[in-house]
Write a protein that holds these residues in place. Structure first.
Motif, PDB file in Angstrom:
ATOM      1  N   TYR A  72     -33.200  15.160  21.840  1.00 21.70           N
ATOM      2  CA  TYR A  72     -32.671  16.196  22.727  1.00 21.70           C
ATOM      3  C   TYR A  72     -31.489  15.692  23.540  1.00 21.70           C
ATOM      4  CZ  TYR A  72     -32.770  20.427  25.549  1.00 21.70           C
ATOM      5  OH  TYR A  72     -32.440  21.609  26.156  1.00 21.70           O
ATOM      6  N   SER A  73     -31.454  14.375  23.794  1.00 20.24           N
ATOM      7  CA  SER A  73     -30.331  13.826  24.554  1.00 20.24           C
ATOM      8  C   SER A  73     -29.027  13.956  23.773  1.00 20.24           C
ATOM      9  CB  SER A  73     -30.585  12.360  24.901  1.00 20.24           C
ATOM     10  OG  SER A  73     -30.600  11.559  23.730  1.00 20.24           O
ATOM     11  N   LYS A  74     -29.130  14.076  22.458  1.00 17.14           N
ATOM     12  CA  LYS A  74     -27.952  14.226  21.598  1.00 17.14           C
ATOM     13  C   LYS A  74     -27.838  15.648  21.045  1.00 17.14           C
ATOM     14  CE  LYS A  74     -28.057   9.407  20.025  1.00 17.14           C
ATOM     15  NZ  LYS A  74     -28.156   8.505  18.853  1.00 17.14           N
ATOM     16  N   TYR A  75     -28.736  16.526  21.495  1.00 16.44           N
ATOM     17  CA  TYR A  75     -28.761  17.915  21.002  1.00 16.44           C
ATOM     18  C   TYR A  75     -28.786  17.937  19.473  1.00 16.44           C
ATOM     19  CZ  TYR A  75     -27.364  18.732  25.810  1.00 16.44           C
ATOM     20  OH  TYR A  75     -27.304  18.736  27.177  1.00 16.44           O
ATOM     21  N   THR A  76     -29.570  17.074  18.895  1.00 11.12           N
ATOM     22  CA  THR A  76     -29.603  16.933  17.440  1.00 11.12           C
ATOM     23  C   THR A  76     -31.006  17.085  16.891  1.00 11.12           C
ATOM     24  OG1 THR A  76     -27.696  15.440  17.501  1.00 11.12           O
ATOM     25  CG2 THR A  76     -29.007  15.452  15.489  1.00 11.12           C
ATOM     26  N   LEU A  77     -31.116  17.890  15.867  1.00 10.04           N
ATOM     27  CA  LEU A  77     -32.357  18.092  15.123  1.00 10.04           C
ATOM     28  C   LEU A  77     -32.224  17.370  13.795  1.00 10.04           C
ATOM     29  CD1 LEU A  77     -35.055  19.869  15.089  1.00 10.04           C
ATOM     30  CD2 LEU A  77     -33.720  21.411  13.630  1.00 10.04           C
ATOM     31  N   TYR A  78     -33.293  16.747  13.346  1.00 10.38           N
ATOM     32  CA  TYR A  78     -33.281  16.002  12.097  1.00 10.38           C
ATOM     33  C   TYR A  78     -34.325  16.542  11.128  1.00 10.38           C
ATOM     34  CZ  TYR A  78     -30.845  12.564  15.000  1.00 10.38           C
ATOM     35  OH  TYR A  78     -29.970  11.934  15.841  1.00 10.38           O
ATOM     36  N   LEU A  79     -34.069  16.296   9.862  1.00  9.57           N
ATOM     37  CA  LEU A  79     -35.079  16.529   8.834  1.00  9.57           C
ATOM     38  C   LEU A  79     -35.041  15.337   7.897  1.00  9.57           C
ATOM     39  CD1 LEU A  79     -37.229  18.533   7.779  1.00  9.57           C
ATOM     40  CD2 LEU A  79     -35.493  19.313   6.144  1.00  9.57           C
ATOM     41  N   ASP A  80     -36.062  14.506   7.983  1.00  6.20           N
ATOM     42  CA  ASP A  80     -36.192  13.378   7.070  1.00  6.20           C
ATOM     43  C   ASP A  80     -36.956  13.839   5.847  1.00  6.20           C
ATOM     44  OD1 ASP A  80     -36.353  11.661   9.981  1.00  6.20           O
ATOM     45  OD2 ASP A  80     -35.054  10.923   8.379  1.00  6.20           O
ATOM     46  N   MET A  81     -36.320  13.708   4.712  1.00 11.06           N
ATOM     47  CA  MET A  81     -36.900  14.196   3.463  1.00 11.06           C
ATOM     48  C   MET A  81     -37.149  13.008   2.541  1.00 11.06           C
ATOM     49  SD  MET A  81     -34.580  17.613   2.894  1.00 11.06           S
ATOM     50  CE  MET A  81     -33.109  16.689   2.496  1.00 11.06           C
ATOM     51  N   ASN A  82     -38.399  12.812   2.195  1.00  6.95           N
ATOM     52  CA  ASN A  82     -38.793  11.696   1.344  1.00  6.95           C
ATOM     53  C   ASN A  82     -39.411  12.207   0.046  1.00  6.95           C
ATOM     54  OD1 ASN A  82     -38.217   9.596   3.397  1.00  6.95           O
ATOM     55  ND2 ASN A  82     -39.893  10.603   4.502  1.00  6.95           N
ATOM     56  N   ASN A  83     -39.404  11.327  -0.963  1.00  6.56           N
ATOM     57  CA  ASN A  83     -39.958  11.678  -2.272  1.00  6.56           C
ATOM     58  C   ASN A  83     -39.434  13.039  -2.735  1.00  6.56           C
ATOM     59  OD1 ASN A  83     -41.488  11.459  -4.597  1.00  6.56           O
ATOM     60  ND2 ASN A  83     -43.346  12.262  -3.634  1.00  6.56           N
ATOM     61  N   LEU A  84     -38.124  13.189  -2.674  1.00  7.40           N
ATOM     62  CA  LEU A  84     -37.510  14.458  -3.043  1.00  7.40           C
ATOM     63  C   LEU A  84     -37.740  14.778  -4.513  1.00  7.40           C
ATOM     64  CD1 LEU A  84     -34.276  14.075  -0.959  1.00  7.40           C
ATOM     65  CD2 LEU A  84     -35.816  16.037  -0.846  1.00  7.40           C
ATOM     66  N   GLN A  85     -37.911  16.046  -4.779  1.00  5.37           N
ATOM     67  CA  GLN A  85     -38.159  16.536  -6.127  1.00  5.37           C
ATOM     68  C   GLN A  85     -37.119  17.598  -6.486  1.00  5.37           C
ATOM     69  OE1 GLN A  85     -40.515  15.048  -8.085  1.00  5.37           O
ATOM     70  NE2 GLN A  85     -40.770  13.687  -6.312  1.00  5.37           N
ATOM     71  N   PRO A  86     -36.897  17.841  -7.769  1.00  6.21           N
ATOM     72  CA  PRO A  86     -35.894  18.842  -8.161  1.00  6.21           C
ATOM     73  C   PRO A  86     -36.111  20.205  -7.504  1.00  6.21           C
ATOM     74  CG  PRO A  86     -36.511  17.547 -10.069  1.00  6.21           C
ATOM     75  CD  PRO A  86     -37.421  17.119  -8.942  1.00  6.21           C
ATOM     76  N   GLU A  87     -37.353  20.563  -7.250  1.00  5.90           N
ATOM     77  CA  GLU A  87     -37.627  21.861  -6.620  1.00  5.90           C
ATOM     78  C   GLU A  87     -37.221  21.902  -5.153  1.00  5.90           C
ATOM     79  OE1 GLU A  87     -39.742  20.004  -8.365  1.00  5.90           O
ATOM     80  OE2 GLU A  87     -41.703  19.812  -7.362  1.00  5.90           O
ATOM     81  N   ASP A  88     -36.830  20.764  -4.596  1.00  3.11           N
ATOM     82  CA  ASP A  88     -36.320  20.727  -3.228  1.00  3.11           C
ATOM     83  C   ASP A  88     -34.828  21.053  -3.170  1.00  3.11           C
ATOM     84  OD1 ASP A  88     -38.399  17.875  -2.738  1.00  3.11           O
ATOM     85  OD2 ASP A  88     -38.772  19.906  -1.999  1.00  3.11           O
TER      86      ASP A  88
END
Length: 121
Positions: A72-88
């Motif tokens: 929140y101090s950087k006004y930044t939202l993250y999405l860490d995505m692991n074990n990605l698959q083609p359907e992602d």
């Protein structure tokens, strides 16, 4: 007025990881924030939600693989995505809403322009 800008998309092989970022214009308010994704011909689907109180919720298809977080101090939202698959594969969007929101895209009033994620075998 809220502006959102996503980054971090790219092309990866199945099993790989990516971190998406969403920078929000500075605000004193605490928003509901979420990540959505969309592929051509399909409706936009909710991937992960962060409630204003910091609790999170995930789509069943990504549970255990994706993590939503914020600095929140950087006004930044993250999405860490692991074990990605083609359907992602899809265009990933960041969304914000001041009032109560769920993982329904109709709940959200502010959107970024999206960042493309492509996962190949």
């Amino acid at each position: 007025q809220v502006s959102l800008e996503e980054s971090g998309g790219g092309s990866v092989q199945a099993g790989g990881s990516l971190r998406l970022s969403c920078v929000m214009s500075p605000t004193y308010n605490k928003y509901f924030m979420a990540w959505f994704r969309q592929t051509p011909g399909k409706e936009r689907e909710g991937v992960a939600l962060m409630n204003a109180d910091g609790t999170t919720r995930y789509a069943d298809t990504v549970k255990g693989r994706f993590i939503i977080s914020e600095d929140y101090s950087k006004y930044t939202l993250y999405l860490d995505m692991n074990n990605l698959q083609p359907e992602d594969t899809g265009m990933y969007y960041c969304a914000a809403e001041l009032n109560r929101a769920s993982m329904n895209p109709d709940d959200f009033g502010w959107w970024g322009h999206g960042t493309q994620v492509t996962v190949s075998l």
